[in-house]
Write a protein that holds these residues in place. Structure first.
Motif, PDB file in Angstrom:
ATOM      1  N   LEU A 284      28.273 -36.909 116.747  1.00  0.00           N
ATOM      2  CA  LEU A 284      28.260 -35.665 115.976  1.00  0.00           C
ATOM      3  C   LEU A 284      29.557 -34.909 116.186  1.00  0.00           C
ATOM      4  O   LEU A 284      30.129 -34.922 117.280  1.00  0.00           O
ATOM      5  N   HIS A 285      30.008 -34.245 115.137  1.00  0.00           N
ATOM      6  CA  HIS A 285      31.228 -33.442 115.203  1.00  0.00           C
ATOM      7  C   HIS A 285      30.841 -31.983 115.435  1.00  0.00           C
ATOM      8  O   HIS A 285      30.246 -31.347 114.552  1.00  0.00           O
ATOM      9  N   LEU A 286      31.150 -31.477 116.626  1.00  0.00           N
ATOM     10  CA  LEU A 286      30.810 -30.102 116.978  1.00  0.00           C
ATOM     11  C   LEU A 286      31.990 -29.170 116.755  1.00  0.00           C
ATOM     12  O   LEU A 286      33.125 -29.478 117.151  1.00  0.00           O
ATOM     13  N   TYR A 287      31.714 -28.039 116.145  1.00  0.00           N
ATOM     14  CA  TYR A 287      32.684 -26.951 116.036  1.00  0.00           C
ATOM     15  C   TYR A 287      32.149 -25.842 116.945  1.00  0.00           C
ATOM     16  O   TYR A 287      31.167 -25.177 116.601  1.00  0.00           O
ATOM     17  N   VAL A 288      32.756 -25.693 118.110  1.00  0.00           N
ATOM     18  CA  VAL A 288      32.247 -24.787 119.137  1.00  0.00           C
ATOM     19  C   VAL A 288      33.093 -23.512 119.124  1.00  0.00           C
ATOM     20  O   VAL A 288      34.293 -23.551 119.412  1.00  0.00           O
ATOM     21  N   VAL A 289      32.469 -22.399 118.798  1.00  0.00           N
ATOM     22  CA  VAL A 289      33.178 -21.126 118.621  1.00  0.00           C
ATOM     23  C   VAL A 289      32.747 -20.151 119.710  1.00  0.00           C
ATOM     24  O   VAL A 289      31.546 -19.974 119.959  1.00  0.00           O
TER      25      VAL A 289
ATOM     26  N   ARG B 225      19.304 -31.684 123.078  1.00  0.00           N
ATOM     27  CA  ARG B 225      18.497 -31.220 121.944  1.00  0.00           C
ATOM     28  C   ARG B 225      19.256 -31.409 120.640  1.00  0.00           C
ATOM     29  O   ARG B 225      18.683 -31.829 119.636  1.00  0.00           O
ATOM     30  N   ILE B 226      20.550 -31.098 120.653  1.00  0.00           N
ATOM     31  CA  ILE B 226      21.353 -31.299 119.441  1.00  0.00           C
ATOM     32  C   ILE B 226      21.409 -32.779 119.084  1.00  0.00           C
ATOM     33  O   ILE B 226      21.164 -33.168 117.931  1.00  0.00           O
ATOM     34  N   LEU B 227      21.722 -33.605 120.064  1.00  0.00           N
ATOM     35  CA  LEU B 227      21.929 -35.034 119.796  1.00  0.00           C
ATOM     36  C   LEU B 227      20.656 -35.709 119.302  1.00  0.00           C
ATOM     37  O   LEU B 227      20.731 -36.644 118.485  1.00  0.00           O
ATOM     38  N   THR B 228      19.505 -35.262 119.769  1.00  0.00           N
ATOM     39  CA  THR B 228      18.249 -35.897 119.393  1.00  0.00           C
ATOM     40  C   THR B 228      17.574 -35.237 118.195  1.00  0.00           C
ATOM     41  O   THR B 228      16.459 -35.616 117.826  1.00  0.00           O
ATOM     42  N   ASN B 229      18.242 -34.273 117.579  1.00  0.00           N
ATOM     43  CA  ASN B 229      17.702 -33.646 116.374  1.00  0.00           C
ATOM     44  C   ASN B 229      17.584 -34.713 115.281  1.00  0.00           C
ATOM     45  O   ASN B 229      18.596 -35.278 114.854  1.00  0.00           O
ATOM     46  N   PRO B 230      16.368 -35.022 114.810  1.00  0.00           N
ATOM     47  CA  PRO B 230      16.205 -36.108 113.843  1.00  0.00           C
ATOM     48  C   PRO B 230      16.849 -35.830 112.486  1.00  0.00           C
ATOM     49  O   PRO B 230      17.057 -36.768 111.698  1.00  0.00           O
ATOM     50  N   VAL B 231      17.169 -34.588 112.225  1.00  0.00           N
ATOM     51  CA  VAL B 231      17.817 -34.234 110.959  1.00  0.00           C
ATOM     52  C   VAL B 231      19.280 -34.663 110.939  1.00  0.00           C
ATOM     53  O   VAL B 231      19.867 -34.875 109.884  1.00  0.00           O
ATOM     54  N   LEU B 232      19.872 -34.816 112.125  1.00  0.00           N
ATOM     55  CA  LEU B 232      21.302 -35.086 112.224  1.00  0.00           C
ATOM     56  C   LEU B 232      21.581 -36.585 112.262  1.00  0.00           C
ATOM     57  O   LEU B 232      20.967 -37.338 113.013  1.00  0.00           O
ATOM     58  N   ASP B 233      22.549 -36.991 111.437  1.00  0.00           N
ATOM     59  CA  ASP B 233      22.964 -38.389 111.355  1.00  0.00           C
ATOM     60  C   ASP B 233      24.382 -38.548 111.882  1.00  0.00           C
ATOM     61  O   ASP B 233      25.119 -37.561 112.054  1.00  0.00           O
ATOM     62  N   ASP B 234      24.771 -39.781 112.111  1.00  0.00           N
ATOM     63  CA  ASP B 234      26.122 -40.085 112.578  1.00  0.00           C
ATOM     64  C   ASP B 234      27.165 -39.447 111.666  1.00  0.00           C
ATOM     65  O   ASP B 234      27.095 -39.578 110.441  1.00  0.00           O
ATOM     66  N   GLY B 235      28.108 -38.719 112.290  1.00  0.00           N
ATOM     67  CA  GLY B 235      29.191 -38.108 111.532  1.00  0.00           C
ATOM     68  C   GLY B 235      28.918 -36.718 111.015  1.00  0.00           C
ATOM     69  O   GLY B 235      29.812 -36.092 110.425  1.00  0.00           O
ATOM     70  N   ASP B 236      27.714 -36.184 111.236  1.00  0.00           N
ATOM     71  CA  ASP B 236      27.404 -34.841 110.745  1.00  0.00           C
ATOM     72  C   ASP B 236      28.159 -33.773 111.538  1.00  0.00           C
ATOM     73  O   ASP B 236      28.496 -33.955 112.710  1.00  0.00           O
ATOM     74  N   ASN B 237      28.392 -32.638 110.865  1.00  0.00           N
ATOM     75  CA  ASN B 237      29.060 -31.493 111.475  1.00  0.00           C
ATOM     76  C   ASN B 237      28.029 -30.482 111.964  1.00  0.00           C
ATOM     77  O   ASN B 237      27.065 -30.174 111.244  1.00  0.00           O
TER      78      ASN B 237
ATOM     79  N   LEU C  24      30.166 -35.321 120.127  1.00  0.00           N
ATOM     80  CA  LEU C  24      29.008 -35.473 121.008  1.00  0.00           C
ATOM     81  C   LEU C  24      28.313 -36.798 120.721  1.00  0.00           C
ATOM     82  O   LEU C  24      27.972 -37.088 119.572  1.00  0.00           O
ATOM     83  N   SER C  25      28.127 -37.596 121.760  1.00  0.00           N
ATOM     84  CA  SER C  25      27.381 -38.843 121.657  1.00  0.00           C
ATOM     85  C   SER C  25      26.577 -39.021 122.932  1.00  0.00           C
ATOM     86  O   SER C  25      26.641 -38.183 123.844  1.00  0.00           O
ATOM     87  N   LYS C  26      25.837 -40.122 123.042  1.00  0.00           N
ATOM     88  CA  LYS C  26      25.049 -40.349 124.253  1.00  0.00           C
ATOM     89  C   LYS C  26      25.943 -40.557 125.478  1.00  0.00           C
ATOM     90  O   LYS C  26      25.477 -40.459 126.616  1.00  0.00           O
ATOM     91  N   ASP C  27      27.240 -40.820 125.240  1.00  0.00           N
ATOM     92  CA  ASP C  27      28.181 -40.984 126.342  1.00  0.00           C
ATOM     93  C   ASP C  27      28.735 -39.657 126.847  1.00  0.00           C
ATOM     94  O   ASP C  27      29.455 -39.626 127.836  1.00  0.00           O
ATOM     95  N   GLY C  28      28.422 -38.562 126.166  1.00  0.00           N
ATOM     96  CA  GLY C  28      28.897 -37.247 126.589  1.00  0.00           C
ATOM     97  C   GLY C  28      29.730 -36.576 125.524  1.00  0.00           C
ATOM     98  O   GLY C  28      29.567 -36.830 124.316  1.00  0.00           O
ATOM     99  N   LEU C  29      30.639 -35.725 125.955  1.00  0.00           N
ATOM    100  CA  LEU C  29      31.493 -34.950 125.058  1.00  0.00           C
ATOM    101  C   LEU C  29      32.938 -35.423 125.139  1.00  0.00           C
ATOM    102  O   LEU C  29      33.444 -35.703 126.227  1.00  0.00           O
ATOM    103  N   THR C  30      33.583 -35.472 124.007  1.00  0.00           N
ATOM    104  CA  THR C  30      35.023 -35.672 123.931  1.00  0.00           C
ATOM    105  C   THR C  30      35.611 -34.433 123.278  1.00  0.00           C
ATOM    106  O   THR C  30      35.188 -34.038 122.182  1.00  0.00           O
ATOM    107  N   ILE C  31      36.556 -33.785 123.942  1.00  0.00           N
ATOM    108  CA  ILE C  31      37.143 -32.544 123.422  1.00  0.00           C
ATOM    109  C   ILE C  31      38.438 -32.880 122.691  1.00  0.00           C
ATOM    110  O   ILE C  31      39.377 -33.422 123.281  1.00  0.00           O
ATOM    111  N   LEU C  32      38.479 -32.569 121.413  1.00  0.00           N
ATOM    112  CA  LEU C  32      39.637 -32.875 120.567  1.00  0.00           C
ATOM    113  C   LEU C  32      40.590 -31.696 120.468  1.00  0.00           C
ATOM    114  O   LEU C  32      41.817 -31.869 120.513  1.00  0.00           O
ATOM    115  N   THR C  33      40.040 -30.503 120.279  1.00  0.00           N
ATOM    116  CA  THR C  33      40.837 -29.278 120.278  1.00  0.00           C
ATOM    117  C   THR C  33      40.117 -28.260 121.146  1.00  0.00           C
ATOM    118  O   THR C  33      38.889 -28.302 121.289  1.00  0.00           O
TER     119      THR C  33
END
Length: 223
Positions: free
Chosen positions: A4-9, A156-168, A206-215
């Motif tokens: 998932l692509h997270l925009y954390v503000v 909770r975010i990662l296991t949200n059934p509404v969210l698919d691979d690549g969602d923002n 965000l994936s099952k492997d954890g978080l990768t911070i891009l910016t």
């Protein structure tokens, strides 16, 4: 594997931010410039199609989230999800205390006077542990308590059934929470002495492997 692509503000500036007070589970309203922080972040993100939006249950986070979603042109159908798991670190009896005085109290037993000194000698998690020890009631969260709560929120975010691979996904967060994420997942590439700006945007995967911070704090994370 779902990513998932997270925009954390970080929420907009509050009165306690202005007064340099610790503000964890305690809360104060956004100041006028804090409302503007949220609008500016919303304008930057106005074209992003969010599939879900999360924030803590503090009004400063909820108000920031609502302004950002109002600015967004592509996410009218989503509902904001509030969850206490995304609250800022709990500072116990130091809530509302001058930040500099609080960190001096925390660092005194190990001969340190500032937050930066503690981080330089140890790490961000140590600041939590020392503050809990310095709290006469020991109500402040230590690092284990903080991460148990926050990581459950990301699950909770990662296991949200509404969210698919690549969602923002939009997530409204807090200053020390963002510093903690940068220290844990930033691979030593991010300076963690100062809080990111109010209204700043950090992009993460965000994936099952954890978080990768891009910016982080509006800036790319450099190798």
């Amino acid at each position: 594997m779902k990513t998932l692509h997270l925009y954390v503000v970080r929420h907009g500036k509050t009165y306690f931010n202005r007064y340099n007070k610790l503000q964890g589970w305690g809360n104060s309203p956004l100041v006028a410039s804090g409302i503007q922080d949220a609008h500016q972040a919303g304008q930057k993100l106005s074209q992003v199609h969010f599939k879900a939006a999360y924030c803590s249950d503090t009004t400063r986070a909820m108000d920031t989230a609502k302004i950002i979603l109002e600015e967004n042109k592509n996410s009218r159908e989503i509902s904001l999800i509030t969850d206490a798991k995304f609250r800022e670190e709990f500072y116990g009896s130091f809530e509302g205390t001058n930040m500099d005085a609080a960190w001096t109290s925390a660092g005194a037993p190990v001969g340190l006077r500032t937050y930066s000194e503690i981080v330089d000698k140890y790490d961000v998690d140590k600041t939590k542990d020392l503050l809990k020890e310095a709290d006469p009631w020991h109500d402040a969260e230590n690092s284990e308590e903080f991460w148990q709560r926050v990581l459950a929120g990301f699950k909770r975010i990662l296991t949200n059934p509404v969210l698919d691979d690549g969602d923002n996904v939009l997530l409204i967060s807090h200053g020390n929470s963002l510093i903690s994420l940068a220290d844990r997942f930033g691979e030593g590439k991010i300076a963690v002495h100062e809080r990111p700006a109010n209204g700043s945007i950090s992009q993460m995967e965000l994936s099952k492997d954890g978080l990768t911070i891009l910016t982080y704090n509006n800036e790319p994370v450099k190798d």
